[in-house]
Write a protein that holds these residues in place. Structure first.
Motif, PDB file in Angstrom:
ATOM      1  N   ALA A 134      31.767 -19.564 -60.703  1.00 41.05           N
ATOM      2  CA  ALA A 134      32.400 -18.450 -59.997  1.00 41.05           C
ATOM      3  C   ALA A 134      31.667 -17.142 -60.275  1.00 41.05           C
ATOM      4  O   ALA A 134      31.412 -16.345 -59.357  1.00 41.05           O
ATOM      5  CB  ALA A 134      33.865 -18.335 -60.398  1.00 41.05           C
ATOM      6  N   SER A 137      28.270 -17.159 -58.498  1.00 39.45           N
ATOM      7  CA  SER A 137      28.423 -16.974 -57.054  1.00 39.45           C
ATOM      8  C   SER A 137      28.763 -15.528 -56.715  1.00 39.45           C
ATOM      9  O   SER A 137      28.213 -14.944 -55.773  1.00 39.45           O
ATOM     10  CB  SER A 137      29.519 -17.898 -56.519  1.00 39.45           C
ATOM     11  OG  SER A 137      29.218 -19.243 -56.808  1.00 39.45           O
ATOM     12  N   ALA A 138      29.681 -14.934 -57.485  1.00 39.71           N
ATOM     13  CA  ALA A 138      30.073 -13.543 -57.244  1.00 39.71           C
ATOM     14  C   ALA A 138      28.894 -12.603 -57.452  1.00 39.71           C
ATOM     15  O   ALA A 138      28.683 -11.653 -56.680  1.00 39.71           O
ATOM     16  CB  ALA A 138      31.233 -13.162 -58.158  1.00 39.71           C
ATOM     17  N   ALA A 384      30.426 -18.579 -51.490  1.00 40.44           N
ATOM     18  CA  ALA A 384      31.462 -19.544 -51.888  1.00 40.44           C
ATOM     19  C   ALA A 384      31.273 -20.881 -51.179  1.00 40.44           C
ATOM     20  O   ALA A 384      31.479 -21.945 -51.790  1.00 40.44           O
ATOM     21  CB  ALA A 384      32.842 -18.978 -51.595  1.00 40.44           C
ATOM     22  N   PHE A 394      36.336 -16.712 -57.246  1.00 40.27           N
ATOM     23  CA  PHE A 394      35.269 -15.779 -56.836  1.00 40.27           C
ATOM     24  C   PHE A 394      35.768 -14.343 -56.925  1.00 40.27           C
ATOM     25  O   PHE A 394      35.083 -13.463 -57.468  1.00 40.27           O
ATOM     26  CB  PHE A 394      34.820 -16.108 -55.412  1.00 40.27           C
ATOM     27  CG  PHE A 394      33.749 -15.197 -54.874  1.00 40.27           C
ATOM     28  CD1 PHE A 394      32.426 -15.591 -54.862  1.00 40.27           C
ATOM     29  CD2 PHE A 394      34.066 -13.933 -54.369  1.00 40.27           C
ATOM     30  CE1 PHE A 394      31.437 -14.746 -54.368  1.00 40.27           C
ATOM     31  CE2 PHE A 394      33.090 -13.088 -53.882  1.00 40.27           C
ATOM     32  CZ  PHE A 394      31.771 -13.500 -53.883  1.00 40.27           C
TER      33      PHE A 394
END
Length: 427
Positions: A134, A137-138, A384, A394
């Motif tokens: 997460a 990805s963020a 995502a 996220f």
């Protein structure tokens, strides 16, 4: 009745009709049903006139250059350079992620392309090093916001074309804000990594010899952003010619320097370039039709008078614009937003004495940051979907990163010298 097509556009978009079709349908409703005294051939002229602007030729050239570079091995060289420079820092691969986006700004000019590339390449590597999926990805989505702000970002070209500003000035104004966004994210990642124990990707800081060796390998890719800006400021070429030169230069690097560009890549490059260009130009055509309606009904003037009625303080106005565009950035594709909102907001900014180049940087930053903002940010969904991370996770990881980006946005908003410094320096 004058505002009916505008209302219709938002309704269509709210029910997931693509932005281009929303603009086209709303504009056609006006010309066919609501305007009795307008000739119908004006509708066709409004659609086609958007494609006849010479500066708009820069868009397909820069898009093609970005696609060529992904096949030519240039992106990999930039990633290797970023790793040598920042791999020893706390949260090493996170820092590489950010610095790569700074480098990619002078290459792809597209936040979605940068986000997709880094989500596929860097996020799996970050997971192997112990970073949460997460967070990785963020960070990938947040760092991609930098890409369109550093030249040759497509959003800079679109804003300049719509508002009749110099593309060269917009390019020049983007460098310092883009670098500040990168620095703010790097500081945030350093703090988070120290708290969570995310380790450097290198055990020791690269020696000057290692940096020099990697720089020699990557220098051909690194000189492109500087070549773009110096060529424009010295009058060697126009922005459109610059785009064509970038394509030729990219092909040269891929074939003769890095030797990764092959004949078999040409069909894929052409298909990707045509599809990406077509999506942007289709939005521009539909927006051209819609802008004719706006101008005919004097909607920009009405909006201008309404906003000036709310406040004649430019600082309050800029705060309102920031809040509005951050919200709109959740729903609108950046390219679409930058042909819809500048005609409405730029006249007000000009009346309040705000430099339109600075205002353009503010708008571009707002719209792209909105792409990471929940619940509908397009960069959020791009990252995502590729990494298969839950949106809720996220969002939790993205909040401190968004805070860093918005802090830089406010600095750029209220300190004009940040975006205008290089323009004043080079005159």
């Amino acid at each position: 009745m004058a505002f009916l097509p505008l209302l219709l556009m938002f309704i269509l978009f709210a029910i997931n009709v693509p932005v281009a079709f929303s603009l086209a349908i709303s504009g056609m409703v006006y010309f066919i049903f609501l305007s009795n005294d307008l000739p119908m051939d004006l509708l066709i002229q409004a659609i086609m006139s958007s494609t006849t602007s010479y500066p708009m030729l820069a868009i397909p050239f820069f898009i093609t250059a970005g696609v060529v570079m992904s096949y030519a091995g240039i992106s990999k060289k930039l990633m290797d350079m970023a790793e040598v420079l920042t791999g020893h820092m706390q949260g090493g691969l996170g820092q590489v992620n950010i610095l790569l986006s700074v480098f990619m700004g002078g290459i792809s000019g597209s936040p979605i392309a940068d986000c997709a590339f880094e989500a596929k390449v860097l996020v799996p590597e970050m997971e192997k090093k112990g970073y949460s999926k997460a967070f990785s990805s963020a960070l990938t989505a947040a760092s991609s916001v930098i890409t369109p702000i550093i030249p040759p970002g497509i959003c800079l070209i679109l804003y300049a074309t719509v508002t009749n500003q110099s593309i060269g000035d917009m390019f020049m104004a983007g460098y310092i804000p883009g670098i500040l966004m990168g620095a703010a994210l790097m500081i945030t990642v350093w703090r988070i990594s120290k708290k969570r124990g995310y380790l450097p990707s290198r055990k020791t800081k690269a020696s000057w010899k290692e940096v020099g060796k990697q720089a020699r390998s990557s220098v051909w890719a690194l000189i492109m952003p500087f070549g773009i800006i110096m060529g424009l400021r010295l009058g060697w070429f126009t922005p459109t010619e610059c785009g064509a030169i970038c394509v030729i230069y990219s092909v040269f690097l891929g074939i003769f320097i890095y030797k990764e560009l092959k004949i078999k890549h040409i069909p894929r490059i052409l298909i990707e370039s045509v599809l990406s260009t077509a999506s942007v130009m289709f939005i521009m055509c539909c927006a051209g039709l819609f802008s004719k309606y706006l101008n005919w009904e004097q909607i920009p003037s009405t909006v201008s008078n309404f906003l000036l009625g709310l406040t004649d303080n430019k600082y309050v106005f800029l705060l309102i614009v920031n809040a509005l565009l951050l919200f709109m950035g959740m729903f609108f594709d950046a390219n679409a937003a930058l042909v819809i909102f500048p005609p409405l907001l730029a006249p007000v900014a000009q009346k309040l004495g705000i430099d339109l180049v600075q205002f353009g940087i503010i708008m571009c930053m707002n719209i792209t940051i909105g792409g990471v903002t929940p619940p509908f940010g397009i960069l959020m969904f791009t990252a995502a979907n590729i990494t298969k991370v839950k949106v809720g996770e996220f969002i939790r990881e993205a909040l401190p990163l968004l805070g860093a980006l918005i802090a830089v946005l406010l600095l750029v908003t209220y300190i004009p010298g940040i975006s205008l410094f290089l323009i004043r320096l080079f005159g």
